[in-house]
Design an enzyme around this catalytic site. Structure first.
Site, PDB file in Angstrom:
ATOM      1  N   TYR A   1      16.004  27.059 109.744  1.00  0.00           N
ATOM      2  CA  TYR A   1      14.559  26.809 109.655  1.00  0.00           C
ATOM      3  C   TYR A   1      14.102  25.749 110.643  1.00  0.00           C
ATOM      4  O   TYR A   1      12.910  25.669 110.942  1.00  0.00           O
ATOM      5  CB  TYR A   1      14.191  26.406 108.224  1.00  0.00           C
ATOM      6  N   HIS A  47      10.207  37.892 100.718  1.00  0.00           N
ATOM      7  CA  HIS A  47      11.172  36.863 101.095  1.00  0.00           C
ATOM      8  C   HIS A  47      10.592  35.897 102.130  1.00  0.00           C
ATOM      9  O   HIS A  47      11.074  34.771 102.271  1.00  0.00           O
ATOM     10  CB  HIS A  47      12.449  37.510 101.632  1.00  0.00           C
ATOM     11  N   LYS A  74      21.864  33.652  93.822  1.00  0.00           N
ATOM     12  CA  LYS A  74      22.795  34.273  94.764  1.00  0.00           C
ATOM     13  C   LYS A  74      24.129  33.516  94.748  1.00  0.00           C
ATOM     14  O   LYS A  74      24.154  32.294  94.815  1.00  0.00           O
ATOM     15  CB  LYS A  74      22.192  34.252  96.172  1.00  0.00           C
ATOM     16  N   ARG A  78      13.741  33.371  95.366  1.00  0.00           N
ATOM     17  CA  ARG A  78      13.867  34.764  95.777  1.00  0.00           C
ATOM     18  C   ARG A  78      13.103  35.608  94.767  1.00  0.00           C
ATOM     19  O   ARG A  78      12.890  35.192  93.624  1.00  0.00           O
ATOM     20  CB  ARG A  78      15.332  35.195  95.819  1.00  0.00           C
ATOM     21  N   ARG A 119       9.636  32.557 100.712  1.00  0.00           N
ATOM     22  CA  ARG A 119      10.735  31.587 100.562  1.00  0.00           C
ATOM     23  C   ARG A 119      11.034  30.916 101.900  1.00  0.00           C
ATOM     24  O   ARG A 119      11.253  29.708 101.967  1.00  0.00           O
ATOM     25  CB  ARG A 119      11.960  32.305 100.018  1.00  0.00           C
ATOM     26  N   HIS A 168      21.458  26.865  98.955  1.00  0.00           N
ATOM     27  CA  HIS A 168      22.395  27.248 100.013  1.00  0.00           C
ATOM     28  C   HIS A 168      23.715  26.504  99.839  1.00  0.00           C
ATOM     29  O   HIS A 168      23.728  25.293  99.612  1.00  0.00           O
ATOM     30  CB  HIS A 168      21.816  26.919 101.393  1.00  0.00           C
TER      31      HIS A 168
END
Length: 323
Positions: free
Chosen positions: A305, A270, A164, A139, A273, A296
């Site tokens: 994705y 973004h 995150k 990110r 990414r 994640h």
């Protein structure tokens, strides 16, 4: 003897955010929405308000101001923090408030030629940051917050600290970036030496690290890998020190590169990414591996994705192309 005055409500919010080690961005967002909530109800104290007032404010945001669901949820998070963590009031009725849900959207993904065209329009530190976001799946703020010690050029590995969700992770470092990052580290060393000569305050260290390791902030290893061109005032401590580059400058550069490259997709930093993840899946890498590289918590987040892969997630071939 007169009792000490109670800090103002928003100052209590800031203090509580810092006790819980929330980022400056979160602190600013929460104080913004709490101020808006209080002003919306004529400066009434939150202790004197309840469910109808919270719901009225959130409805106003959604209906009159037409804010995005994510914005409405951020406002609710700030108000929840105020009641539960600052005022110490448990409000079970808040559990029944309907939270706005963000509708599912497929991420914008660039193909490989578009990524190359975008990077060709960048140079210097903006090229290096964009290359890291695409080549390592970072990110933007993760890249900007990298310290010198977080990039292992020999092992070709990047360590993301407190990404995150406050999680650490490791991801790969593209071999093509070893030489540019070596030069970048040399630039940081020169800037750091100059700052030391000018007796500039040590770099910001998260949480209580500055007390635990009082000299760490003056060491090269802890300096930001992408330092700002000029020192600035730390908004929390008021100390003048050198921070990392501001994200807005990088975002503007990438937006300009998208236009210059003739890319018609609504791409942003973004997007790089997103493209990293999609291209790894196209190359046949396991989705669990990609999940780990992206950081994640749930593989379902990574699975989105698969919907933007070439020929679809199941690699189905159109009958029009058959023969």
């Amino acid at each position: 003897m007169e009792a000490p005055r109670q800090p103002r409500l928003l100052d209590q919010v800031r203090e509580r955010c810092r006790v819980k080690h929330y980022s400056l961005r979160t602190e600013q967002a929460y104080t913004h929405w709490i101020r808006r909530y209080i002003l919306f109800h004529g400066k009434r104290h939150p202790r004197d308000m309840g469910a109808p007032q919270v719901e009225a404010f959130l409805t106003h945001l959604a209906v009159q101001e037409d804010v995005a669901p994510s914005t409405q949820n951020q406002a609710l998070a700030g108000i929840l923090f105020l009641y539960r963590d600052v005022l110490g009031i448990e409000l079970p009725w808040l559990d029944g408030v309907t939270r706005a849900k963000k509708p599912p959207r497929l991420p914008v993904v660039l193909n490989r030629d578009e990524v190359r065209a975008l990077l060709a329009q960048l140079d210097g530190v903006n090229w290096l940051l964009a290359s890291l976001m695409y080549g390592s799946g970072l990110r933007l703020m993760e890249a900007l917050r990298l310290r010198v010690k977080d990039v292992d050029l020999e092992r070709r590995e990047v360590t993301v600290r407190e990404g995150k969700g406050g999680k650490d992770r490791r991801t790969m470092l593209p071999g093509t970036l070893v030489e540019p990052l070596t030069r970048q580290r040399e630039k940081v060393a020169a800037i750091h030496a100059l700052d030391r000569d000018n007796n500039l305050a040590a770099v910001y260290l998260p949480h209580a690290l500055s007390r635990k390791y009082p000299n760490a902030g003056k060491e090269l290893a802890w300096q930001f890998l992408f330092p700002a061109s000029q020192p600035g005032i730390d908004p929390r401590s008021g100390i003048r020190r050198r921070h990392h580059l501001h994200e807005s400058a990088v975002q503007r550069a990438i937006k300009g590169a998208v236009r210059a490259a003739g890319i018609l997709k609504p791409a942003s930093s973004h997007t790089l990414r997103h493209s990293f993840a999609t291209h790894l899946l196209e190359d046949g890498y396991d989705i669990r591996t990609v999940q780990e590289l992206l950081g994640h918590s749930d593989v379902r987040t990574t699975q989105i994705y698969t919907h933007v892969l070439n020929r679809g997630g199941l690699a189905v071939r159109s009958p029009l192309d058959g023969g």
